[in-house]
Write a protein that holds these residues in place. Structure first.
Motif, short mmCIF file in Angstrom:
data_model
loop_
_atom_site.label_atom_id
_atom_site.label_comp_id
_atom_site.label_asym_id
_atom_site.label_seq_id
_atom_site.Cartn_x
_atom_site.Cartn_y
_atom_site.Cartn_z
N ASN A 95 0.76 -1.28 -0.02
CA ASN A 95 -0.04 0.04 0.11
C ASN A 95 0.85 1.30 -0.13
O ASN A 95 0.57 2.29 -0.66
N GLU A 96 1.97 1.35 0.78
CA GLU A 96 2.94 2.11 0.85
C GLU A 96 3.60 2.42 -0.44
O GLU A 96 3.55 3.87 -0.97
N LEU A 97 3.94 1.65 -1.08
CA LEU A 97 4.58 1.41 -2.45
C LEU A 97 3.25 2.13 -3.54
O LEU A 97 3.91 2.87 -4.51
N MET A 98 2.32 1.75 -3.34
CA MET A 98 1.16 2.27 -4.35
C MET A 98 0.92 3.45 -4.10
O MET A 98 0.50 4.19 -5.13
N ASP A 99 1.00 4.15 -2.90
CA ASP A 99 0.77 5.53 -2.66
C ASP A 99 1.90 6.21 -3.26
O ASP A 99 1.70 7.38 -4.00
N ARG A 100 3.13 5.65 -3.06
CA ARG A 100 4.47 6.35 -3.58
C ARG A 100 4.43 6.29 -5.28
O ARG A 100 4.87 7.14 -5.91
N LEU A 104 4.52 9.45 -7.52
CA LEU A 104 5.56 9.45 -8.39
C LEU A 104 4.75 9.98 -10.15
O LEU A 104 5.48 10.52 -11.08
N ARG A 105 3.41 9.15 -10.07
CA ARG A 105 3.02 9.34 -11.84
C ARG A 105 2.26 10.72 -11.70
O ARG A 105 2.41 11.38 -12.56
N GLU A 106 2.01 11.37 -10.47
CA GLU A 106 1.59 12.64 -10.36
C GLU A 106 2.92 13.59 -10.93
O GLU A 106 2.46 14.57 -11.67
N GLN A 107 3.98 13.50 -9.87
CA GLN A 107 5.15 14.10 -10.42
C GLN A 107 5.44 13.82 -11.68
O GLN A 107 5.73 15.10 -12.48
N LEU A 108 5.48 12.76 -12.49
CA LEU A 108 5.76 12.41 -13.79
C LEU A 108 4.81 13.15 -14.47
O LEU A 108 5.22 13.91 -15.60
#
Length: 144
Positions: A95-100, A104-108
């Protein structure tokens, strides 16, 4: 008279003696029969004790196997609980990795948007540079 009386007593003693002898023989036969029965009962008792002892040993072996299986099951239960705990930890990490990944997708997406803007600005800068060079070339040509 005395002799007749003694003879009668002797006859009675002989009859009593024969009766006692017959009783003695009958009692000896009963004793032998009772001894045979006693031996048979003793053998049956020994067999029964041996069978009970074998049954007790079998039950003890079964109890030991069941106890070993119970320990094995308890060990497996502990192991299963550890696996469940590991699964919970891994699920939390996922879940933590999915949030990250989402961040990251938003930042991308922002970076791609900025990149597109940068490309647009570069394109405009390149266009301006060409025009400046054309202007320089034209002004140099006009000076001559």
């Amino acid at each position: 008279d005395r002799i007749v009386s003694r003879d009668r007593d002797i006859q009675e003693f002989l009859v009593d003696n024969q009766r006692f002898a017959a009783t003695h023989v009958a009692l000896q036969q009963q004793l032998i029969s009772a001894q045979h029965e006693l031996r048979a009962v003793s053998i049956a008792g020994t067999r029964a004790r041996m069978e009970r002892k074998a049954d007790v040993c079998n039950i003890a072996d079964q109890a030991a196997r069941i106890e070993a299986e119970a320990r094995s099951v308890a060990g497996a239960r502990v192991e299963i609980e550890q696996v469940h705990a590991d699964v919970r930890v891994l699920a939390a990490a996922r879940n933590e990795l999915m949030d990250r990944l989402k961040d990251l997708r938003e930042q991308l997406g922002c970076a791609q948007s900025n990149s597109a803007k940068s490309e647009n600005v570069r394109s405009q800068i390149e266009t301006m540079r060409r025009e400046i060079q054309k202007g320089r070339v034209c002004s140099t040509v006009q000076q001559f």
